[in-house]
Design an enzyme around this catalytic site. Structure first.
Site, PDB file in Angstrom:
ATOM      1  N   ARG A 126     -10.594   0.654   8.092  1.00 25.10           N
ATOM      2  CA  ARG A 126     -10.550  -0.368   8.024  1.00 25.10           C
ATOM      3  C   ARG A 126     -11.605  -1.019   8.853  1.00 25.10           C
ATOM      4  NH1 ARG A 126      -4.485   0.595   8.544  1.00 25.10           N
ATOM      5  NH2 ARG A 126      -3.179  -1.491   8.908  1.00 25.10           N
ATOM      6  N   LYS A 141       0.524  -1.568  -0.351  1.00 21.83           N
ATOM      7  CA  LYS A 141      -0.207  -0.190   0.775  1.00 21.83           C
ATOM      8  C   LYS A 141       1.102   1.346  -0.160  1.00 21.83           C
ATOM      9  CE  LYS A 141      -2.544  -0.715   4.039  1.00 21.83           C
ATOM     10  NZ  LYS A 141      -1.692  -1.974   4.490  1.00 21.83           N
ATOM     11  N   ARG A 182      -1.867  -8.646  13.068  1.00 24.93           N
ATOM     12  CA  ARG A 182      -2.215  -7.306  11.579  1.00 24.93           C
ATOM     13  C   ARG A 182      -3.098  -8.749  10.962  1.00 24.93           C
ATOM     14  NH1 ARG A 182       2.930  -5.376  10.669  1.00 24.93           N
ATOM     15  NH2 ARG A 182       2.191  -3.205   9.591  1.00 24.93           N
ATOM     16  N   ARG A 230      10.512  -0.910  11.981  1.00 26.18           N
ATOM     17  CA  ARG A 230       8.912  -1.078  12.940  1.00 26.18           C
ATOM     18  C   ARG A 230       8.829  -1.743  13.458  1.00 26.18           C
ATOM     19  NH1 ARG A 230       4.352   0.518   8.669  1.00 26.18           N
ATOM     20  NH2 ARG A 230       2.681  -0.982  10.295  1.00 26.18           N
ATOM     21  N   ARG A 254      11.319  -5.261   5.851  1.00 29.57           N
ATOM     22  CA  ARG A 254      11.098  -3.704   5.367  1.00 29.57           C
ATOM     23  C   ARG A 254      11.936  -3.178   6.602  1.00 29.57           C
ATOM     24  NH1 ARG A 254       4.613  -1.596   5.130  1.00 29.57           N
ATOM     25  NH2 ARG A 254       4.858  -2.184   7.043  1.00 29.57           N
TER      26      ARG A 254
HETATM   27  P1  AMP Z   1      -0.360   0.162   8.750  1.00 32.64           P
HETATM   28  O1  AMP Z   1       0.791   1.841   8.958  1.00 32.64           O
HETATM   29  O2  AMP Z   1      -1.323   0.616   7.949  1.00 32.64           O
HETATM   30  O3  AMP Z   1       0.414  -0.945   9.034  1.00 32.64           O
HETATM   31  O4  AMP Z   1      -0.681   0.888  10.387  1.00 32.64           O
HETATM   32  C1  AMP Z   1      -0.002   0.774  11.834  1.00 32.64           C
HETATM   33  C2  AMP Z   1      -1.050   0.056  13.045  1.00 32.64           C
HETATM   34  O5  AMP Z   1      -1.824   1.815  13.062  1.00 32.64           O
HETATM   35  C3  AMP Z   1      -1.667  -0.378  12.876  1.00 32.64           C
HETATM   36  O6  AMP Z   1      -1.869  -1.651  12.974  1.00 32.64           O
HETATM   37  C4  AMP Z   1      -2.946  -0.049  13.832  1.00 32.64           C
HETATM   38  O7  AMP Z   1      -3.043  -0.765  15.026  1.00 32.64           O
HETATM   39  C5  AMP Z   1      -2.345   1.302  13.821  1.00 32.64           C
HETATM   40  N1  AMP Z   1      -3.585   1.596  12.332  1.00 32.64           N
HETATM   41  C6  AMP Z   1      -3.361   2.511  10.961  1.00 32.64           C
HETATM   42  N2  AMP Z   1      -4.428   2.790  10.883  1.00 32.64           N
HETATM   43  C7  AMP Z   1      -5.865   2.108  11.270  1.00 32.64           C
HETATM   44  C8  AMP Z   1      -7.101   2.415  11.087  1.00 32.64           C
HETATM   45  N3  AMP Z   1      -7.724   3.240   9.845  1.00 32.64           N
HETATM   46  N4  AMP Z   1      -8.306   2.368  11.889  1.00 32.64           N
HETATM   47  C9  AMP Z   1      -7.232   1.110  13.380  1.00 32.64           C
HETATM   48  N5  AMP Z   1      -6.013   0.825  13.656  1.00 32.64           N
HETATM   49  C10 AMP Z   1      -5.298   1.485  12.194  1.00 32.64           C
END
Ligand code: AMP
Length: 216
Positions: A88, A13, A171, A160, A127
């Site tokens: 999400r 993404k 996840r 990360r 990553r």
């Molecule tokens: P990402 O970078 O999109 O993988 O997001 C990293 C983390 O941020 C996720 O595992 C969630 O803990 C939190 N997060 C990001 N976007 C959302 C969302 N739309 N709703 C809830 N938690 C989120």
């Protein structure tokens, strides 16, 4: 042009979003990046979100919806938005429907990236991201020129805390439970286009670009 990009952790993404932003000038809104910025800056939101993020769980909907609503009021959304990692959950999708009605910018297309689990695991564990500018690398597929140093800004690249196999399982489960119903919601509206994203990034990008150019 208003785009949602969806797919599990490691589906690409972030990489595709950067290309979409560069090519079409849409505002790239990554809720994950926004939350990480809040954690880094020790804001009240960052404090509330940190534990959820580090354990791969979703941050509560109310916090996310409020953050997104504020972000969509900024001027750079004029040309359109690219939502990365949002919505999400179904609660977020319904709140987003209200926000987009208010600002008169309905979703035009949902880009859904499909990747098999083994590829996700290899991508996530390899990553590395720049602590400073967020540039993304992979130790095998796209390493930085000097190991551990960002090509763009010269700062350190790191893994990360949620990019481990253990957190990936959590996840992926979150994705199946909460995010697949969101995809179904948009599928019913006829907005979803699927892309086989286990392939090299350039091939995937070409298809996405063509699909978007066919709409606008
Ligand atoms: P990402 O970078 O999109 O993988 O997001 C990293 C983390 O941020 C996720 O595992 C969630 O803990 C939190 N997060 C990001 N976007 C959302 C969302 N739309 N709703 C809830 N938690 C989120």
């Amino acid at each position: 042009m208003n785009i949602l990009i969806m797919g599990p952790a490691g589906s690409g993404k972030g990489t595709m979003s950067k290309k979409l932003h560069d090519e079409f000038g849409v505002a790239h809104i990554s809720t994950g990046d926004m939350l990480r910025e809040n954690v880094k800056n020790n804001t009240p939101l960052g404090h509330q979100a940190k534990d959820f993020m580090e354990t791969g769980r979703l941050v509560p909907d109310e916090l996310i919806n409020e953050m997104v609503k504020e972000r969509l009021l900024r001027a750079d959304v004029e040309k359109g938005y690219l939502m990365d990692g949002f919505p999400r959950t179904l609660v977020q999708a319904k709140a987003f429907e209200d926000i987009t009605k208010e600002i008169n910018k309905p979703v035009d297309i949902v880009v859904n990236l499909k990747v098999d689990v083994d590829t996700l695991a290899a991508r996530i564990t390899g990553r590395r991201v720049c602590k400073n500018c967020g540039a993304i690398y992979h130790i095998k597929n796209s390493p930085s020129k000097v190991e551990g140093i960002c090509d763009v800004c010269g700062n350190a690249t790191v893994q990360r805390p949620d990019d481990t196999l253990e957190q990936l399982q959590v996840r992926l489960k979150e994705h199946t439970t909460n995010t697949e119903p969101v995809l179904d919601y948009y599928r019913e509206k006829g907005l979803v286009q699927d892309f086989e994203a286990s392939r090299p990034a350039d091939e995937v990008w070409l298809e996405i670009k063509q699909a978007i150019e066919a709409i606008f």
